[in-house]
Design a protein around this motif. Structure first.
Motif, PDB file in Angstrom:
ATOM      1  N   VAL A 130      -2.016  -2.610   9.126  1.00  0.00           N
ATOM      2  CA  VAL A 130      -1.894  -1.387   8.664  1.00  0.00           C
ATOM      3  C   VAL A 130      -3.306  -0.511   9.462  1.00  0.00           C
ATOM      4  O   VAL A 130      -4.360  -1.018   9.926  1.00  0.00           O
ATOM      5  CB  VAL A 130      -2.317  -0.869   7.223  1.00  0.00           C
ATOM      6  CG1 VAL A 130      -3.868  -1.199   6.814  1.00  0.00           C
ATOM      7  CG2 VAL A 130      -2.472   0.584   7.149  1.00  0.00           C
TER       8      VAL A 130
ATOM      9  N   ASP B 208      -3.697   5.004  -2.417  1.00  0.00           N
ATOM     10  CA  ASP B 208      -3.827   3.858  -3.122  1.00  0.00           C
ATOM     11  C   ASP B 208      -5.351   3.540  -2.643  1.00  0.00           C
ATOM     12  O   ASP B 208      -5.858   3.929  -1.322  1.00  0.00           O
ATOM     13  CB  ASP B 208      -3.247   2.461  -2.350  1.00  0.00           C
ATOM     14  CG  ASP B 208      -2.169   2.705  -3.096  1.00  0.00           C
ATOM     15  OD1 ASP B 208      -2.164   3.305  -4.477  1.00  0.00           O
ATOM     16  OD2 ASP B 208      -1.121   1.978  -2.841  1.00  0.00           O
TER      17      ASP B 208
ATOM     18  N   ARG C  19      -8.966   4.822   1.385  1.00  0.00           N
ATOM     19  CA  ARG C  19      -8.649   5.831   0.629  1.00  0.00           C
ATOM     20  C   ARG C  19      -7.074   5.785   1.688  1.00  0.00           C
ATOM     21  O   ARG C  19      -7.351   5.362   2.920  1.00  0.00           O
ATOM     22  CB  ARG C  19      -8.283   6.670   0.331  1.00  0.00           C
ATOM     23  CG  ARG C  19      -7.280   7.641  -0.410  1.00  0.00           C
ATOM     24  CD  ARG C  19      -7.617   8.788  -0.654  1.00  0.00           C
ATOM     25  NE  ARG C  19      -6.783   9.541  -1.562  1.00  0.00           N
ATOM     26  CZ  ARG C  19      -6.901   9.477  -2.794  1.00  0.00           C
ATOM     27  NH1 ARG C  19      -7.776   8.472  -3.573  1.00  0.00           N
ATOM     28  NH2 ARG C  19      -5.861  10.356  -3.305  1.00  0.00           N
ATOM     29  N   VAL C  20      -5.962   4.765   1.092  1.00  0.00           N
ATOM     30  CA  VAL C  20      -5.041   5.619   2.162  1.00  0.00           C
ATOM     31  C   VAL C  20      -4.039   6.758   2.013  1.00  0.00           C
ATOM     32  O   VAL C  20      -4.052   7.554   0.983  1.00  0.00           O
ATOM     33  CB  VAL C  20      -3.880   3.821   1.498  1.00  0.00           C
ATOM     34  CG1 VAL C  20      -2.654   4.439   2.204  1.00  0.00           C
ATOM     35  CG2 VAL C  20      -4.082   2.874   1.228  1.00  0.00           C
ATOM     36  N   GLU C  21      -3.942   6.788   3.300  1.00  0.00           N
ATOM     37  CA  GLU C  21      -3.343   8.496   3.114  1.00  0.00           C
ATOM     38  C   GLU C  21      -2.296   8.193   3.960  1.00  0.00           C
ATOM     39  O   GLU C  21      -2.084   7.366   4.919  1.00  0.00           O
ATOM     40  CB  GLU C  21      -4.085   9.413   4.104  1.00  0.00           C
ATOM     41  CG  GLU C  21      -5.732   9.278   3.307  1.00  0.00           C
ATOM     42  CD  GLU C  21      -6.371  10.499   2.259  1.00  0.00           C
ATOM     43  OE1 GLU C  21      -4.994  10.931   1.932  1.00  0.00           O
ATOM     44  OE2 GLU C  21      -6.627   9.993   1.466  1.00  0.00           O
ATOM     45  N   ARG C  22      -1.539   9.529   4.200  1.00  0.00           N
ATOM     46  CA  ARG C  22      -0.319   9.640   5.270  1.00  0.00           C
ATOM     47  C   ARG C  22      -0.638  10.602   6.374  1.00  0.00           C
ATOM     48  O   ARG C  22      -1.604  11.883   5.975  1.00  0.00           O
ATOM     49  CB  ARG C  22       0.925  10.325   4.766  1.00  0.00           C
ATOM     50  CG  ARG C  22       2.282  10.483   5.380  1.00  0.00           C
ATOM     51  CD  ARG C  22       3.094  10.220   4.700  1.00  0.00           C
ATOM     52  NE  ARG C  22       3.597   9.140   3.465  1.00  0.00           N
ATOM     53  CZ  ARG C  22       4.096   8.335   3.750  1.00  0.00           C
ATOM     54  NH1 ARG C  22       4.689   7.438   4.898  1.00  0.00           N
ATOM     55  NH2 ARG C  22       4.802   7.113   3.006  1.00  0.00           N
TER      56      ARG C  22
ATOM     57  N   VAL D  77      -5.468   4.025   6.544  1.00  0.00           N
ATOM     58  CA  VAL D  77      -6.472   3.708   6.061  1.00  0.00           C
ATOM     59  C   VAL D  77      -7.753   4.265   6.099  1.00  0.00           C
ATOM     60  O   VAL D  77      -8.431   5.001   7.449  1.00  0.00           O
ATOM     61  CB  VAL D  77      -6.721   1.955   6.120  1.00  0.00           C
ATOM     62  CG1 VAL D  77      -8.132   1.621   4.921  1.00  0.00           C
ATOM     63  CG2 VAL D  77      -5.748   1.296   4.928  1.00  0.00           C
TER      64      VAL D  77
ATOM     65  N   LEU E 133       0.958  -0.868  -0.113  1.00  0.00           N
ATOM     66  CA  LEU E 133       0.434   0.042  -0.329  1.00  0.00           C
ATOM     67  C   LEU E 133       0.819   0.931   0.105  1.00  0.00           C
ATOM     68  O   LEU E 133       2.109   1.199   0.714  1.00  0.00           O
ATOM     69  CB  LEU E 133      -1.287  -0.147   1.166  1.00  0.00           C
ATOM     70  CG  LEU E 133      -1.886  -1.562   1.228  1.00  0.00           C
ATOM     71  CD1 LEU E 133      -2.840  -1.302   2.888  1.00  0.00           C
ATOM     72  CD2 LEU E 133      -3.251  -0.794   0.166  1.00  0.00           C
TER      73      LEU E 133
ATOM     74  N   LEU F 217       1.389   5.949   7.076  1.00  0.00           N
ATOM     75  CA  LEU F 217      -0.071   5.155   6.696  1.00  0.00           C
ATOM     76  C   LEU F 217      -1.210   4.678   7.578  1.00  0.00           C
ATOM     77  O   LEU F 217      -1.118   3.957   8.282  1.00  0.00           O
ATOM     78  CB  LEU F 217       0.123   3.933   5.436  1.00  0.00           C
ATOM     79  CG  LEU F 217       1.250   4.697   4.237  1.00  0.00           C
ATOM     80  CD1 LEU F 217       1.737   2.985   2.947  1.00  0.00           C
ATOM     81  CD2 LEU F 217       1.325   5.662   3.613  1.00  0.00           C
TER      82      LEU F 217
ATOM     83  N   ALA G 248      -6.205   1.863  10.006  1.00  0.00           N
ATOM     84  CA  ALA G 248      -8.000   2.478  10.233  1.00  0.00           C
ATOM     85  C   ALA G 248      -8.337   2.825  10.809  1.00  0.00           C
ATOM     86  O   ALA G 248      -8.641   2.875  12.331  1.00  0.00           O
ATOM     87  CB  ALA G 248      -8.271   1.793   8.968  1.00  0.00           C
TER      88      ALA G 248
ATOM     89  N   ALA H 236       0.357   5.611  -0.144  1.00  0.00           N
ATOM     90  CA  ALA H 236      -0.460   6.648  -0.073  1.00  0.00           C
ATOM     91  C   ALA H 236      -1.030   7.503  -1.568  1.00  0.00           C
ATOM     92  O   ALA H 236      -0.984   6.984  -2.074  1.00  0.00           O
ATOM     93  CB  ALA H 236       0.411   8.698   0.283  1.00  0.00           C
TER      94      ALA H 236
ATOM     95  N   VAL I 212      -8.671   1.894  -2.000  1.00  0.00           N
ATOM     96  CA  VAL I 212      -8.601   0.037  -0.738  1.00  0.00           C
ATOM     97  C   VAL I 212      -9.896  -1.009  -1.440  1.00  0.00           C
ATOM     98  O   VAL I 212     -10.353   0.739  -0.624  1.00  0.00           O
ATOM     99  CB  VAL I 212      -8.518   0.157   0.503  1.00  0.00           C
ATOM    100  CG1 VAL I 212      -8.685  -1.555   1.181  1.00  0.00           C
ATOM    101  CG2 VAL I 212      -6.962   0.763   1.228  1.00  0.00           C
TER     102      VAL I 212
END
Length: 296
Positions: free
Chosen positions: A48, A14, A74-77, A84, A10, A82, A50, A12, A16
């Motif tokens: 990960v 992406d 959506r993957v965020e930083r 979700v 994964l 990281l 979330a 940032a 999901v």
């Protein structure tokens, strides 16, 4: 996220859309007093964090910690990590894959190779009765499948799928070397005991989002389960009584003499198995968890 994508891949930005194990679920409050869900998702490649800020209570009612969950987001930083950001989540139902390997940690060593080593080590046993017992056990396809699948523990050494097979091969290899060095040891007894010492683990665990315990595993534990599994085998009941007792004594004392009546070892082979089992467990535990968790 494509079907082939995993948590370890994964990045940032992406999108999901997949099934994961939910290993943490907490209902928390934002600074403004709104509820949100803090989650941890896992597959075989890692975990990960979330979060679900919108409709937290509605979404939280759709699944529990320990469920396999279907997730869109959506993957965020966030703070160099990281995360979700969850748009939708629910118990996976029909989307859940049956194979535990998709969600639980798995041995790095090839299990087909380990199976071959196990068969080779069993071939080093020449006592006709013990050899017949091992042949019967290894010919049982259902038992072999569980032997390949099971871990040795849920949080200690070899706490991953395939861990039991890896540990069994390691302890039996050490036993073979010990028998070569100490020729007065009954090599056939020691090798057989090493191969079957954790056999009860095959009936101890359940597999889903996490490794759990069967009812029998929780109530009886793997020592009693191992004794039951052996005692039910025709090749075991065909053994002479003294050979049965010698093998069961090794199995029941491989975590120490407290497993035997009177709290005493009754054979050099039982002492050897106890020490060899402890060596592999301790070394593997340090390699997996560090020296801090090593008990003196």
């Amino acid at each position: 996220m494509s079907a082939a994508a995993t948590i370890s891949t994964l990045r940032a930005g992406d999108e999901v859309d997949g099934v994961f194990a939910c290993v943490r679920k907490d209902r928390l409050m934002t600074r403004t007093g709104s509820p949100y869900l803090a989650l941890e998702l896992r597959d075989q490649t890692g975990t990960v964090p979330a979060r679900a800020f919108r409709d937290a209570d509605l979404l939280g009612g759709r699944f529990d910690r320990g469920d396999l969950v279907s997730v869109r987001g959506r993957v965020e930083r966030f703070r160099d990590q990281l995360v979700v950001e969850v748009a939708d989540i629910a118990a996976a139902g029909d989307r859940a894959e049956a194979a535990p390997e998709a969600f639980l940690p798995v041995a790095f060593r090839d299990r087909d190779e380990l199976d071959g080593f196990l068969e080779h080590l069993a071939g080093e046993v020449f006592d006709p009765g013990y050899a017949a017992l091992l042949e019967e056990l290894l010919a049982d396809a259902e038992l072999r499948a569980q032997w390949r699948l099971a871990p040795c523990s849920r949080a200690g050494h070899h706490a991953y799928l395939g861990g039991l097979l890896e540990h069994t091969v390691a302890v039996t290899t050490l036993a073979r070397e010990a028998a070569d060095l100490h020729r007065r040891l009954d090599s056939d007894l020691l090798l057989t005991a090493a191969i079957v010492h954790d056999l009860g683990r095959t009936a101890e665990f359940t597999y889903g989002a996490e490794i759990g315990l069967t009812d029998a595993g929780r109530v009886l534990g793997h020592l009693v389960l191992g004794q039951q599994l052996l005692s039910a085998r025709p090749a075991f009941t065909a053994l002479a009584a003294d050979r049965q007792l010698a093998l069961l004594h090794c199995l029941l004392t491989h975590h120490g003499p407290s497993g035997a009546p009177g709290g005493r070892f009754q054979s050099a082979e039982a002492v050897a198995l106890y020490r060899l089992n402890a060596v592999d467990a301790a070394v593997k535990g340090v390699l997996e968890h560090g020296l801090e968790g090593l008990r003196p």
